[in-house]
Design a protein around this motif. Structure first.
Motif, PDB file in Angstrom:
ATOM      1  N   THR A 288      -0.215 -17.822 -62.053  1.00 26.67           N
ATOM      2  CA  THR A 288      -0.382 -18.924 -61.515  1.00 26.67           C
ATOM      3  C   THR A 288      -1.916 -19.336 -61.722  1.00 26.67           C
ATOM      4  OG1 THR A 288       0.701 -18.125 -59.364  1.00 26.67           O
ATOM      5  CG2 THR A 288      -0.858 -19.528 -58.955  1.00 26.67           C
ATOM      6  N   GLY A 289      -2.012 -20.558 -61.960  1.00 24.39           N
ATOM      7  CA  GLY A 289      -3.333 -21.215 -62.686  1.00 24.39           C
ATOM      8  C   GLY A 289      -3.417 -21.043 -64.014  1.00 24.39           C
ATOM      9  N   GLY A 290      -2.207 -20.268 -64.744  1.00 23.32           N
ATOM     10  CA  GLY A 290      -2.426 -20.337 -66.147  1.00 23.32           C
ATOM     11  C   GLY A 290      -1.807 -21.396 -66.764  1.00 23.32           C
ATOM     12  N   ARG A 291      -1.668 -21.342 -68.306  1.00 22.01           N
ATOM     13  CA  ARG A 291      -1.198 -22.474 -69.135  1.00 22.01           C
ATOM     14  C   ARG A 291      -0.443 -21.681 -70.233  1.00 22.01           C
ATOM     15  NH1 ARG A 291      -4.510 -27.362 -69.378  1.00 22.01           N
ATOM     16  NH2 ARG A 291      -6.216 -27.333 -67.783  1.00 22.01           N
ATOM     17  N   MET A 292       0.492 -22.640 -70.531  1.00 22.64           N
ATOM     18  CA  MET A 292       1.378 -22.262 -71.743  1.00 22.64           C
ATOM     19  C   MET A 292       1.566 -23.467 -72.617  1.00 22.64           C
ATOM     20  SD  MET A 292       1.963 -19.140 -72.219  1.00 22.64           S
ATOM     21  CE  MET A 292       3.487 -18.891 -72.927  1.00 22.64           C
ATOM     22  N   PRO A 293       1.786 -23.342 -73.836  1.00 20.31           N
ATOM     23  CA  PRO A 293       2.299 -24.646 -74.738  1.00 20.31           C
ATOM     24  C   PRO A 293       3.784 -25.250 -74.100  1.00 20.31           C
ATOM     25  CG  PRO A 293       1.576 -22.863 -76.041  1.00 20.31           C
ATOM     26  CD  PRO A 293       1.563 -22.303 -74.755  1.00 20.31           C
ATOM     27  N   MET A 294       3.943 -26.456 -74.045  1.00 23.93           N
ATOM     28  CA  MET A 294       5.118 -26.782 -73.671  1.00 23.93           C
ATOM     29  C   MET A 294       6.259 -26.481 -74.601  1.00 23.93           C
ATOM     30  SD  MET A 294       4.470 -30.570 -72.049  1.00 23.93           S
ATOM     31  CE  MET A 294       3.537 -31.455 -73.411  1.00 23.93           C
ATOM     32  N   HIS A 295       5.979 -26.524 -76.075  1.00 22.34           N
ATOM     33  CA  HIS A 295       6.990 -26.421 -76.690  1.00 22.34           C
ATOM     34  C   HIS A 295       7.961 -25.016 -76.705  1.00 22.34           C
ATOM     35  CE1 HIS A 295       4.314 -24.312 -79.257  1.00 22.34           C
ATOM     36  NE2 HIS A 295       5.217 -23.954 -79.894  1.00 22.34           N
ATOM     37  N   CYS A 296       7.358 -23.935 -76.098  1.00 20.48           N
ATOM     38  CA  CYS A 296       7.918 -22.804 -76.232  1.00 20.48           C
ATOM     39  C   CYS A 296       8.432 -22.293 -74.910  1.00 20.48           C
ATOM     40  CB  CYS A 296       7.009 -21.709 -76.652  1.00 20.48           C
ATOM     41  SG  CYS A 296       5.312 -21.434 -75.726  1.00 20.48           S
ATOM     42  N   THR A 297       8.320 -22.872 -73.644  1.00 15.56           N
ATOM     43  CA  THR A 297       8.772 -22.711 -72.591  1.00 15.56           C
ATOM     44  C   THR A 297       9.720 -23.670 -71.993  1.00 15.56           C
ATOM     45  OG1 THR A 297       7.181 -24.124 -71.393  1.00 15.56           O
ATOM     46  CG2 THR A 297       6.583 -21.488 -71.861  1.00 15.56           C
ATOM     47  N   ALA A 298      10.606 -23.116 -71.274  1.00 21.79           N
ATOM     48  CA  ALA A 298      11.715 -24.070 -70.845  1.00 21.79           C
ATOM     49  C   ALA A 298      11.276 -25.031 -69.634  1.00 21.79           C
ATOM     50  CB  ALA A 298      12.869 -23.448 -69.796  1.00 21.79           C
ATOM     51  N   ILE A 299      10.221 -24.872 -68.884  1.00 23.62           N
ATOM     52  CA  ILE A 299       9.599 -25.794 -67.789  1.00 23.62           C
ATOM     53  C   ILE A 299       8.594 -26.733 -68.875  1.00 23.62           C
ATOM     54  CG2 ILE A 299       7.326 -24.424 -67.533  1.00 23.62           C
ATOM     55  CD1 ILE A 299       7.784 -24.842 -64.598  1.00 23.62           C
ATOM     56  N   GLY A 300       8.295 -26.283 -69.904  1.00 26.48           N
ATOM     57  CA  GLY A 300       7.467 -27.235 -71.001  1.00 26.48           C
ATOM     58  C   GLY A 300       8.297 -28.276 -71.465  1.00 26.48           C
ATOM     59  N   LYS A 301       9.516 -27.715 -71.948  1.00 24.26           N
ATOM     60  CA  LYS A 301      10.413 -28.465 -72.463  1.00 24.26           C
ATOM     61  C   LYS A 301      10.853 -29.743 -71.780  1.00 24.26           C
ATOM     62  CE  LYS A 301      12.168 -25.228 -75.720  1.00 24.26           C
ATOM     63  NZ  LYS A 301      13.262 -24.320 -76.083  1.00 24.26           N
ATOM     64  N   VAL A 302      11.421 -29.249 -70.349  1.00 26.43           N
ATOM     65  CA  VAL A 302      11.740 -30.349 -69.637  1.00 26.43           C
ATOM     66  C   VAL A 302      10.646 -31.395 -69.130  1.00 26.43           C
ATOM     67  CG1 VAL A 302      11.414 -29.427 -67.277  1.00 26.43           C
ATOM     68  CG2 VAL A 302      13.555 -30.683 -67.803  1.00 26.43           C
ATOM     69  N   LEU A 303       9.375 -30.833 -69.061  1.00 27.11           N
ATOM     70  CA  LEU A 303       8.288 -31.745 -68.704  1.00 27.11           C
ATOM     71  C   LEU A 303       8.278 -32.757 -70.066  1.00 27.11           C
ATOM     72  CD1 LEU A 303       5.550 -29.191 -67.141  1.00 27.11           C
ATOM     73  CD2 LEU A 303       6.728 -31.387 -65.773  1.00 27.11           C
ATOM     74  N   LEU A 304       7.950 -32.107 -71.164  1.00 29.69           N
ATOM     75  CA  LEU A 304       7.988 -32.897 -72.300  1.00 29.69           C
ATOM     76  C   LEU A 304       9.082 -33.860 -72.395  1.00 29.69           C
ATOM     77  CD1 LEU A 304       6.150 -33.548 -74.966  1.00 29.69           C
ATOM     78  CD2 LEU A 304       7.468 -31.565 -76.040  1.00 29.69           C
ATOM     79  N   ALA A 305      10.056 -33.579 -72.191  1.00 29.50           N
ATOM     80  CA  ALA A 305      11.451 -34.445 -72.412  1.00 29.50           C
ATOM     81  C   ALA A 305      11.284 -35.632 -71.569  1.00 29.50           C
ATOM     82  CB  ALA A 305      12.572 -33.750 -72.064  1.00 29.50           C
ATOM     83  N   HIS A 306      10.685 -35.687 -70.545  1.00 30.05           N
ATOM     84  CA  HIS A 306      10.444 -36.795 -69.725  1.00 30.05           C
ATOM     85  C   HIS A 306       9.097 -37.436 -69.722  1.00 30.05           C
ATOM     86  CE1 HIS A 306      13.836 -34.918 -67.734  1.00 30.05           C
ATOM     87  NE2 HIS A 306      14.218 -36.038 -67.424  1.00 30.05           N
ATOM     88  N   ALA A 307       8.218 -37.069 -70.658  1.00 31.93           N
ATOM     89  CA  ALA A 307       6.953 -37.564 -70.991  1.00 31.93           C
ATOM     90  C   ALA A 307       6.775 -38.782 -71.827  1.00 31.93           C
ATOM     91  CB  ALA A 307       5.947 -36.257 -71.477  1.00 31.93           C
ATOM     92  N   GLY A 308       7.849 -39.341 -72.295  1.00 34.81           N
ATOM     93  CA  GLY A 308       7.685 -40.582 -73.106  1.00 34.81           C
ATOM     94  C   GLY A 308       7.524 -39.997 -74.794  1.00 34.81           C
ATOM     95  N   GLU A 309       7.909 -41.236 -75.391  1.00 37.43           N
ATOM     96  CA  GLU A 309       8.141 -41.285 -76.941  1.00 37.43           C
ATOM     97  C   GLU A 309       6.805 -40.871 -77.606  1.00 37.43           C
ATOM     98  OE1 GLU A 309       9.961 -40.598 -80.376  1.00 37.43           O
ATOM     99  OE2 GLU A 309      10.959 -40.944 -78.478  1.00 37.43           O
ATOM    100  N   ASP A 310       5.647 -41.300 -76.939  1.00 39.66           N
ATOM    101  CA  ASP A 310       4.089 -41.221 -77.632  1.00 39.66           C
ATOM    102  C   ASP A 310       3.776 -39.636 -77.372  1.00 39.66           C
ATOM    103  OD1 ASP A 310       4.103 -43.945 -78.007  1.00 39.66           O
ATOM    104  OD2 ASP A 310       2.735 -44.368 -76.421  1.00 39.66           O
ATOM    105  N   GLU A 311       4.115 -39.131 -76.306  1.00 41.39           N
ATOM    106  CA  GLU A 311       3.945 -37.502 -76.094  1.00 41.39           C
ATOM    107  C   GLU A 311       4.789 -36.626 -77.064  1.00 41.39           C
ATOM    108  OE1 GLU A 311       1.581 -34.541 -74.517  1.00 41.39           O
ATOM    109  OE2 GLU A 311       1.162 -36.973 -74.155  1.00 41.39           O
ATOM    110  N   TRP A 312       5.982 -37.064 -77.211  1.00 40.02           N
ATOM    111  CA  TRP A 312       6.787 -36.558 -77.996  1.00 40.02           C
ATOM    112  C   TRP A 312       6.231 -36.360 -79.428  1.00 40.02           C
ATOM    113  CZ3 TRP A 312      12.798 -36.995 -77.863  1.00 40.02           C
ATOM    114  CH2 TRP A 312      13.239 -36.922 -76.470  1.00 40.02           C
ATOM    115  N   ALA A 313       5.782 -37.564 -80.001  1.00 40.04           N
ATOM    116  CA  ALA A 313       5.225 -37.716 -81.154  1.00 40.04           C
ATOM    117  C   ALA A 313       3.848 -36.887 -81.452  1.00 40.04           C
ATOM    118  CB  ALA A 313       4.794 -39.044 -81.443  1.00 40.04           C
TER     119      ALA A 313
END
Length: 249
Positions: free
Chosen positions: A127-152
Protein backbone atom coordinates in the motif's frame (compact mmCIF):
# COMPACT_ATOMS: atom_id res chain seq x y z
CA UNK A 1 15.44 14.85 -10.14
CA UNK A 2 14.42 17.54 -7.65
CA UNK A 3 15.60 21.14 -8.12
CA UNK A 4 18.02 21.28 -5.20
CA UNK A 5 18.45 25.03 -5.69
CA UNK A 6 15.16 25.69 -3.90
CA UNK A 7 14.16 24.97 -0.31
CA UNK A 8 11.20 22.92 -1.49
CA UNK A 9 13.41 20.96 -3.86
CA UNK A 10 15.83 20.13 -1.05
CA UNK A 11 13.00 19.01 1.23
CA UNK A 12 11.49 16.81 -1.47
CA UNK A 13 14.88 15.32 -2.25
CA UNK A 14 15.25 14.24 1.37
CA UNK A 15 11.71 12.84 1.62
CA UNK A 16 12.07 10.93 -1.65
CA UNK A 17 15.43 9.53 -0.60
CA UNK A 18 13.50 6.96 1.44
CA UNK A 19 12.86 3.77 -0.50
CA UNK A 20 10.15 1.15 0.15
CA UNK A 21 12.46 -0.95 2.32
CA UNK A 22 13.90 1.96 4.34
CA UNK A 23 12.74 2.49 7.91
CA UNK A 24 15.54 4.72 9.21
CA UNK A 25 18.27 6.52 7.24
CA UNK A 26 21.30 8.14 8.91
CA UNK A 27 22.26 11.66 7.89
CA UNK A 28 25.28 10.39 5.95
CA UNK A 29 23.03 8.22 3.76
CA UNK A 30 20.64 11.12 3.13
CA UNK A 31 23.64 13.20 2.03
CA UNK A 32 24.82 10.41 -0.28
CA UNK A 33 21.40 9.86 -1.87
CA UNK A 34 20.47 13.52 -2.32
CA UNK A 35 23.85 15.04 -3.16
CA UNK A 36 23.17 17.84 -0.68
CA UNK A 37 25.93 19.28 1.51
CA UNK A 38 25.95 17.76 4.99
CA UNK A 39 25.09 21.05 6.69
CA UNK A 40 22.23 21.70 4.25
CA UNK A 41 20.82 18.18 4.68
CA UNK A 42 20.99 18.50 8.47
CA UNK A 43 19.24 21.88 8.42
CA UNK A 44 16.46 20.79 6.03
CA UNK A 45 15.92 17.51 7.88
CA UNK A 46 15.59 19.47 11.11
CA UNK A 47 12.90 21.66 9.54
CA UNK A 48 11.05 18.54 8.33
CA UNK A 49 11.19 17.14 11.88
CA UNK A 50 9.75 20.41 13.19
CA UNK A 51 6.83 20.14 10.75
CA UNK A 52 6.24 16.43 11.61
CA UNK A 53 7.23 15.14 8.19
CA UNK A 54 10.29 13.35 9.59
CA UNK A 55 11.07 11.83 12.99
CA UNK A 56 14.55 11.97 14.52
CA UNK A 57 15.80 8.74 16.12
CA UNK A 58 19.11 7.69 17.65
CA UNK A 59 20.01 6.00 14.34
CA UNK A 60 18.93 8.76 11.97
CA UNK A 61 15.66 9.91 10.41
CA UNK A 62 12.43 8.16 9.47
CA UNK A 63 9.28 9.30 7.69
CA UNK A 64 6.73 10.68 10.14
CA UNK A 65 3.02 10.14 10.66
CA UNK A 66 2.44 13.70 9.45
CA UNK A 67 2.98 12.46 5.90
CA UNK A 68 0.36 9.76 6.44
CA UNK A 69 -2.12 12.39 7.64
CA UNK A 70 -1.49 14.51 4.56
CA UNK A 71 -1.93 11.50 2.33
CA UNK A 72 -5.31 10.76 3.85
CA UNK A 73 -6.43 14.27 2.92
CA UNK A 74 -5.92 13.61 -0.80
CA UNK A 75 -9.62 13.85 -1.63
CA UNK A 76 -9.73 11.90 -4.89
CA UNK A 77 -7.74 8.90 -3.64
CA UNK A 78 -9.54 8.89 -0.27
CA UNK A 79 -12.99 8.87 -1.89
CA UNK A 80 -11.93 6.17 -4.34
CA UNK A 81 -10.53 4.01 -1.56
CA UNK A 82 -13.58 4.45 0.67
CA UNK A 83 -15.95 3.46 -2.14
CA UNK A 84 -13.73 0.61 -3.31
CA UNK A 85 -13.13 -1.09 0.02
CA UNK A 86 -16.44 -3.05 0.19
CA UNK A 87 -15.82 -4.42 -3.31
CA UNK A 88 -12.21 -5.31 -2.47
CA UNK A 89 -13.33 -7.08 0.70
CA UNK A 90 -16.03 -8.99 -1.20
CA UNK A 91 -13.47 -10.02 -3.82
CA UNK A 92 -11.11 -11.22 -1.10
CA UNK A 93 -13.89 -13.28 0.52
CA UNK A 94 -14.63 -14.90 -2.85
CA UNK A 95 -11.02 -15.71 -3.67
CA UNK A 96 -9.09 -15.71 -0.37
CA UNK A 97 -6.14 -14.41 -2.39
CA UNK A 98 -4.32 -11.07 -2.36
CA UNK A 99 -6.43 -8.21 -3.76
CA UNK A 100 -5.08 -4.85 -4.99
CA UNK A 101 -6.51 -1.47 -5.96
CA UNK A 102 -4.16 0.69 -8.04
CA UNK A 103 -4.07 3.87 -10.09
CA UNK A 104 -1.71 5.10 -12.79
CA UNK A 105 0.81 7.84 -12.11
CA UNK A 106 3.19 8.46 -14.96
CA UNK A 107 4.56 5.12 -16.10
CA UNK A 108 3.95 3.44 -12.74
CA UNK A 109 1.19 1.83 -10.72
CA UNK A 110 0.53 3.34 -7.29
CA UNK A 111 -1.16 0.85 -4.97
CA UNK A 112 -3.93 2.42 -2.89
CA UNK A 113 -4.92 -0.81 -1.14
CA UNK A 114 -3.73 -4.37 -0.60
CA UNK A 115 -5.79 -7.01 1.18
CA UNK A 116 -4.08 -10.33 1.75
CA UNK A 117 -5.36 -12.15 4.81
CA UNK A 118 -3.38 -14.75 6.73
CA UNK A 119 -2.04 -16.62 3.71
CA UNK A 120 -1.16 -13.69 1.50
CA UNK A 121 1.64 -14.29 -0.95
CA UNK A 122 4.98 -12.56 -0.51
CA UNK A 123 5.01 -9.87 -3.19
CA UNK A 124 6.84 -6.63 -4.02
CA UNK A 125 3.57 -4.67 -3.93
CA UNK A 126 2.55 -2.66 -0.86
CA UNK A 127 0.00 0.00 0.00
CA UNK A 128 1.44 3.34 -1.10
CA UNK A 129 4.12 1.60 -3.15
CA UNK A 130 4.85 1.77 -6.86
CA UNK A 131 5.65 -0.71 -9.60
CA UNK A 132 6.39 -0.33 -13.32
CA UNK A 133 3.25 -0.76 -15.41
CA UNK A 134 4.71 -3.17 -17.95
CA UNK A 135 5.42 -6.01 -15.49
CA UNK A 136 2.16 -6.19 -13.50
CA UNK A 137 -1.36 -7.21 -14.48
CA UNK A 138 -2.83 -4.11 -12.85
CA UNK A 139 -0.28 -1.94 -14.66
CA UNK A 140 -0.95 -3.53 -18.04
CA UNK A 141 -4.68 -3.01 -17.79
CA UNK A 142 -4.18 0.62 -16.75
CA UNK A 143 -1.75 1.17 -19.60
CA UNK A 144 -4.08 -0.53 -22.09
CA UNK A 145 -6.71 2.14 -21.42
CA UNK A 146 -4.26 5.06 -21.18
CA UNK A 147 -4.19 5.91 -24.87
CA UNK A 148 -1.77 5.63 -27.77
CA UNK A 149 0.53 8.43 -26.60
CA UNK A 150 1.12 6.67 -23.28
CA UNK A 151 1.64 3.37 -25.09
CA UNK A 152 4.30 4.97 -27.27
CA UNK A 153 6.07 6.54 -24.29
CA UNK A 154 6.28 3.23 -22.43
CA UNK A 155 7.02 0.98 -25.40
CA UNK A 156 9.83 3.16 -26.71
CA UNK A 157 11.39 3.66 -23.31
CA UNK A 158 13.54 1.24 -21.31
CA UNK A 159 11.53 -1.75 -20.05
CA UNK A 160 13.11 -3.04 -16.86
CA UNK A 161 13.55 -6.82 -16.65
CA UNK A 162 12.41 -7.68 -13.12
CA UNK A 163 12.46 -11.46 -13.63
CA UNK A 164 13.43 -13.84 -16.46
CA UNK A 165 9.75 -13.78 -17.52
CA UNK A 166 9.29 -9.99 -17.63
CA UNK A 167 8.01 -8.93 -21.04
CA UNK A 168 10.50 -6.41 -22.43
CA UNK A 169 9.84 -6.90 -26.16
CA UNK A 170 7.72 -3.91 -27.27
CA UNK A 171 5.86 -5.91 -29.91
CA UNK A 172 4.83 -8.63 -27.47
CA UNK A 173 3.79 -6.10 -24.84
CA UNK A 174 1.71 -4.23 -27.43
CA UNK A 175 -0.11 -7.46 -28.29
CA UNK A 176 -0.85 -7.99 -24.60
CA UNK A 177 -2.26 -4.46 -24.35
CA UNK A 178 -4.45 -5.07 -27.41
CA UNK A 179 -5.75 -8.26 -25.80
CA UNK A 180 -6.46 -6.44 -22.53
CA UNK A 181 -8.56 -3.89 -24.43
CA UNK A 182 -10.48 -6.64 -26.20
CA UNK A 183 -11.10 -8.91 -23.21
CA UNK A 184 -11.26 -6.40 -20.34
CA UNK A 185 -8.57 -8.19 -18.30
CA UNK A 186 -4.78 -8.44 -18.21
CA UNK A 187 -2.49 -11.12 -16.81
CA UNK A 188 0.90 -11.40 -15.18
CA UNK A 189 2.87 -14.64 -15.14
CA UNK A 190 5.88 -14.26 -12.82
CA UNK A 191 6.84 -10.92 -14.40
CA UNK A 192 7.19 -8.71 -11.32
CA UNK A 193 8.49 -11.43 -9.00
CA UNK A 194 9.14 -15.16 -9.36
CA UNK A 195 6.28 -17.43 -8.33
CA UNK A 196 3.47 -14.86 -8.67
CA UNK A 197 0.45 -14.92 -10.98
CA UNK A 198 -2.14 -12.16 -11.30
CA UNK A 199 -5.28 -11.07 -13.17
CA UNK A 200 -6.59 -7.48 -13.27
CA UNK A 201 -9.56 -5.54 -14.64
CA UNK A 202 -10.09 -1.79 -15.18
CA UNK A 203 -12.46 0.48 -13.29
CA UNK A 204 -13.97 2.57 -16.09
CA UNK A 205 -16.17 5.64 -16.25
CA UNK A 206 -19.67 5.03 -17.68
CA UNK A 207 -18.65 5.97 -21.22
CA UNK A 208 -15.97 3.27 -21.11
CA UNK A 209 -13.31 5.60 -22.49
CA UNK A 210 -11.56 6.66 -19.29
CA UNK A 211 -9.92 4.39 -16.75
CA UNK A 212 -10.14 5.51 -13.11
CA UNK A 213 -8.28 2.65 -11.43
CA UNK A 214 -7.82 -1.11 -11.64
CA UNK A 215 -8.42 -4.10 -9.38
CA UNK A 216 -6.38 -7.29 -9.33
CA UNK A 217 -6.22 -10.69 -7.65
CA UNK A 218 -2.83 -12.32 -7.14
CA UNK A 219 -1.66 -15.72 -5.95
CA UNK A 220 1.25 -18.16 -6.05
CA UNK A 221 2.21 -20.58 -8.78
CA UNK A 222 0.92 -24.03 -7.93
CA UNK A 223 -2.19 -22.91 -6.08
CA UNK A 224 -3.52 -19.96 -8.01
CA UNK A 225 -5.17 -20.11 -11.44
CA UNK A 226 -5.73 -16.48 -12.54
CA UNK A 227 -8.12 -17.45 -15.36
CA UNK A 228 -10.56 -18.90 -12.83
CA UNK A 229 -10.86 -15.50 -11.10
CA UNK A 230 -11.35 -13.45 -14.27
CA UNK A 231 -15.13 -13.13 -13.85
CA UNK A 232 -14.88 -12.16 -10.19
CA UNK A 233 -12.28 -9.43 -10.68
CA UNK A 234 -14.11 -8.03 -13.70
CA UNK A 235 -17.39 -7.94 -11.73
CA UNK A 236 -15.74 -6.10 -8.82
CA UNK A 237 -14.20 -3.50 -11.15
CA UNK A 238 -17.50 -2.98 -13.01
CA UNK A 239 -19.46 -2.60 -9.76
CA UNK A 240 -16.97 -0.03 -8.43
CA UNK A 241 -17.17 1.90 -11.70
CA UNK A 242 -20.97 2.02 -11.45
CA UNK A 243 -20.79 3.20 -7.85
CA UNK A 244 -18.32 5.97 -8.74
CA UNK A 245 -20.62 7.09 -11.57
CA UNK A 246 -23.55 7.45 -9.16
CA UNK A 247 -21.43 9.47 -6.74
CA UNK A 248 -20.17 11.97 -9.28
CA UNK A 249 -21.50 15.51 -8.66
Amino acid sequence: MEDSNTVLGKALAILRAFGPADSVLPLAELVRRTGLAKGTAHRVAGALVHHRLLDKTEHGYRLSGGLFELGLRAATERTLLELAMPFLQDLYERTHETVHLGVREGHEVVYLAKIGGHRQTRAPSRTGGRMPMHCTAIGKVLLAHAGEDEWAAVLTGPLERRTPRTVIAPGLLRRQLDTALETGVAYEHEESAPGLLCVAAPVLRPDGSTVVAAISVMGPVGRFRPESHETAVRAAATALGSTLARRRP
